[in-house]
Write a protein that holds these residues in place. Structure first.
Motif, mmCIF file in Angstrom:
data_model
loop_
_atom_site.group_PDB
_atom_site.id
_atom_site.type_symbol
_atom_site.label_atom_id
_atom_site.label_comp_id
_atom_site.label_asym_id
_atom_site.label_seq_id
_atom_site.Cartn_x
_atom_site.Cartn_y
_atom_site.Cartn_z
ATOM 1 N N GLU A 419 -34.921 11.036 2.725
ATOM 2 C CA GLU A 419 -36.123 11.787 2.376
ATOM 3 C C GLU A 419 -37.156 11.686 3.492
ATOM 4 O OE1 GLU A 419 -38.457 14.123 -0.425
ATOM 5 O OE2 GLU A 419 -36.339 13.717 -0.087
ATOM 6 N N PHE A 420 -37.322 10.482 4.023
ATOM 7 C CA PHE A 420 -38.250 10.316 5.142
ATOM 8 C C PHE A 420 -37.822 11.156 6.336
ATOM 9 C CE2 PHE A 420 -38.536 8.267 9.314
ATOM 10 C CZ PHE A 420 -39.882 8.480 9.559
ATOM 11 N N VAL A 421 -36.544 11.097 6.707
ATOM 12 C CA VAL A 421 -36.066 11.824 7.889
ATOM 13 C C VAL A 421 -36.319 13.317 7.735
ATOM 14 C CG1 VAL A 421 -34.019 12.477 9.207
ATOM 15 C CG2 VAL A 421 -34.377 10.088 8.578
ATOM 16 N N ASP A 422 -36.017 13.881 6.576
ATOM 17 C CA ASP A 422 -36.240 15.316 6.372
ATOM 18 C C ASP A 422 -37.716 15.675 6.462
ATOM 19 O OD1 ASP A 422 -33.556 15.918 6.059
ATOM 20 O OD2 ASP A 422 -33.588 15.661 3.878
ATOM 21 N N VAL A 423 -38.557 14.886 5.800
ATOM 22 C CA VAL A 423 -39.997 15.151 5.813
ATOM 23 C C VAL A 423 -40.561 14.990 7.222
ATOM 24 C CG1 VAL A 423 -42.224 14.222 5.066
ATOM 25 C CG2 VAL A 423 -40.424 14.628 3.390
ATOM 26 N N TYR A 424 -40.175 13.917 7.885
ATOM 27 C CA TYR A 424 -40.719 13.641 9.220
ATOM 28 C C TYR A 424 -40.312 14.725 10.217
ATOM 29 C CZ TYR A 424 -42.021 11.103 13.442
ATOM 30 O OH TYR A 424 -42.589 10.744 14.642
ATOM 31 N N CYS A 425 -39.031 15.085 10.194
ATOM 32 C CA CYS A 425 -38.549 16.091 11.148
ATOM 33 C C CYS A 425 -39.226 17.441 10.924
ATOM 34 C CB CYS A 425 -37.036 16.228 11.048
ATOM 35 S SG CYS A 425 -36.135 14.827 11.762
ATOM 36 N N GLU A 426 -39.419 17.818 9.667
ATOM 37 C CA GLU A 426 -40.081 19.086 9.410
ATOM 38 C C GLU A 426 -41.557 19.026 9.817
ATOM 39 O OE1 GLU A 426 -40.456 23.086 8.396
ATOM 40 O OE2 GLU A 426 -38.745 21.799 8.881
ATOM 41 N N ASN A 427 -42.190 17.887 9.604
ATOM 42 C CA ASN A 427 -43.578 17.717 10.047
ATOM 43 C C ASN A 427 -43.683 17.899 11.558
ATOM 44 O OD1 ASN A 427 -45.777 15.700 11.189
ATOM 45 N ND2 ASN A 427 -46.457 16.213 9.119
ATOM 46 N N LYS A 428 -42.762 17.280 12.300
ATOM 47 C CA LYS A 428 -42.792 17.375 13.761
ATOM 48 C C LYS A 428 -42.457 18.789 14.236
ATOM 49 C CE LYS A 428 -44.312 13.476 14.455
ATOM 50 N NZ LYS A 428 -45.689 13.387 14.963
ATOM 51 N N ARG A 429 -41.513 19.419 13.566
ATOM 52 C CA ARG A 429 -41.149 20.790 13.949
ATOM 53 C C ARG A 429 -42.336 21.731 13.749
ATOM 54 N NH1 ARG A 429 -38.957 25.671 12.266
ATOM 55 N NH2 ARG A 429 -39.434 25.214 10.091
ATOM 56 N N GLN A 430 -43.002 21.623 12.612
ATOM 57 C CA GLN A 430 -44.147 22.472 12.330
ATOM 58 C C GLN A 430 -45.315 22.185 13.276
ATOM 59 O OE1 GLN A 430 -44.343 24.950 10.284
ATOM 60 N NE2 GLN A 430 -42.868 24.679 8.639
ATOM 61 N N ASP A 431 -45.528 20.909 13.572
ATOM 62 C CA ASP A 431 -46.584 20.551 14.523
ATOM 63 C C ASP A 431 -46.311 21.173 15.890
ATOM 64 O OD1 ASP A 431 -48.933 19.256 13.966
ATOM 65 O OD2 ASP A 431 -48.103 17.240 14.046
ATOM 66 N N HIS A 432 -45.067 21.089 16.331
ATOM 67 C CA HIS A 432 -44.703 21.632 17.637
ATOM 68 C C HIS A 432 -44.895 23.147 17.670
ATOM 69 C CE1 HIS A 432 -42.604 21.720 21.502
ATOM 70 N NE2 HIS A 432 -41.945 22.767 21.053
#
Length: 448
Positions: A419-432
């Motif tokens: 759950e953390f990995v999915d949330v974190y990766c999407e957060n970083k993708r959206q930030d980028h």
């Protein structure tokens, strides 16, 4: 639970006795990008919380982007009703804030240790990794080192200006490792160190680094990984505040100048058993080699943690002591994983890849996950740089590639939480992607 409430209540009451002029306390926690969020509580209400009253903040505050906005991540943020989540006070972290114009206190809060921890809260991610290691009889001892730059307080059309030497009032624009820079900037540096100590942080070595206005501060070794990461997070907050008070900006930005070295977060980790024996030194240091192999294997899949933004990828390669491949070596600062010279009791790894603006809880969680992975797999590492200067494995050098590489890796998902990995990766993708939504002057010069 009652004993913890009694301890917290005693801490708050002692603080009030020693700081009777403090009326408010900032209750703070680190979000995914590594920024503090929280609420300012009247000291009287804090006493009630310490005694057992509920402490709730929005769950989605953890998901804020680098600029503070919310992204749609699965059902979070826009389809979950923006629920509150319980937090608790972190014992021992109630301290005075000396860099504000008015008397103030601050105290860390967290969801870890509550009945329903937030799975993607950075401190909770680290807490789970540490708990798993403790169950295996592995007890890490950790020390952080943080590099940062001092700039003039005033920006020039949004661009940083070199810090002015307080003795000559000239710009400190020359790269140097000379110790006399510590004397010239002793006023602000001494205040930073003392303020950190007032926060309960064990400050040790202060170094003038190679970049103009660049310094490094080392912390003492701790057998409490959560506390070690707390120190790193709190140090960044207090250092920025103290710098402003002295007429400077302190920044942990990974690569503020293309022509000068970036700022890193170096993490020293040793592993001990319950009897205090160094696990890495056993069996002629074979566990050390296994741990290194695990670190290097997971490193390419944790790049969004070690380089958490577009600028952080600029730091990798092309300058002093910043690798572009997953590599290791004995007493070699070009390596991502360095083995400092030490006696068997203090044998450790120094993980040097993370940028100074990375989230310390997540950096430590990723490092420990790599060490654990290596000890479990018991594989030999690639050749150290001491034997082969070309040794190393490739890792992603841009955010979108890094996110894809992280999100798909089974061991990272298992050890840090799916759950953390999915949330974190999407957060970083959206930030980028949000960062890309601006046309800068260079783009017009090249393509208009």
């Amino acid at each position: 639970m009652k004993s913890q409430s009694a301890t917290l209540l005693a801490e708050v009451r002692t603080f009030r006795q020693h700081h009777p002029d403090v009326r408010y306390v900032d209750l703070i926690a680190l979000d995914i990008p590594g920024h503090f969020y929280g609420k300012r509580y009247p000291i009287e209400m804090l006493e009630k919380v310490a005694a057992g009253s509920p402490l709730k903040l929005p769950q989605n505050a953890v998901l804020l982007g680098a600029q503070g906005g919310l992204f749609k991540i699965g059902d979070y943020c826009f389809h979950d009703g923006d629920p509150d989540a319980n937090r608790r006070l972190v014992p021992g972290t109630l301290k005075p804030v000396s860099w504000e114009s008015q008397p103030l206190g601050q105290m860390l809060i967290t969801s870890d240790g509550t009945e329903a921890p937030i799975e993607f809260e950075p401190r909770e991610v680290l807490a789970k990794v540490l708990q798993r290691l403790h169950h295996k009889g592995i007890h890490p001892v950790v020390a952080f080192e943080l590099e940062f730059y001092l700039f003039d307080k005033t920006l020039d059309h949004g661009l940083p200006q070199f810090a002015h030497d307080p003795l000559s009032d000239d710009a400190d624009d020359q790269p140097t490792l000379h110790i006399d820079r510590l004397s010239r900037f002793s006023g602000v540096l001494n205040d930073m160190a003392q303020t950190a100590k007032d926060q309960g942080i064990d400050i040790t070595v202060i170094t003038a680094e190679l970049g103009p206005g660049q310094f490094e501060i080392n912390f003492g070794h701790l057998d409490d990984g959560l506390r070690a990461a707390d120190w790193a997070a709190l140090f960044c907050r207090s250092t920025r505040g103290v710098a402003l008070k002295h007429g400077y900006r302190a920044s942990f930005m990974a690569k503020p100048y293309l022509q000068y070295p970036g700022s890193g977060m170096h993490v020293h980790v040793s592993l001990y058993d319950g009897a205090g024996n160094n696990l890495l030194a056993a069996h002629q240091q074979q566990p050390l080699r296994h741990a290194v192999a695990g670190c290097l294997e997971l490193l390419p899949h944790c790049m969004p943690i070690f380089s958490p933004n577009h600028n952080a990828f600029r730091r990798l390669g092309g300058t002093v002591n910043a690798a572009t491949r997953a590599c290791w070596g004995f007493e070699d600062r070009d390596a991502c994983v360095r083995i400092p010279d030490s006696d068997p009791r203090n044998l450790r790894i120094e993980h040097r890849l993370a940028s100074a603006d990375a989230n310390p809880y997540l950096v430590l969680a990723a490092i420990l996950a790599g060490l654990e992975h290596g000890l479990d797999a018991q594989r030999e590492p690639i050749a150290p740089l001491n034997e082969d200067r070309n040794s190393g494995a490739d890792f992603p050098l841009d955010m979108l590639d890094a996110v894809r590489t992280m999100q798909q890796h089974a061991s990272v998902r298992d050890k840090l939480g799916a759950e953390f990995v999915d949330v974190y990766c999407e957060n970083k993708r959206q930030d980028h992607l949000a960062f890309q939504q601006e046309i800068n002057a260079r783009e017009y010069r090249w393509f208009l």
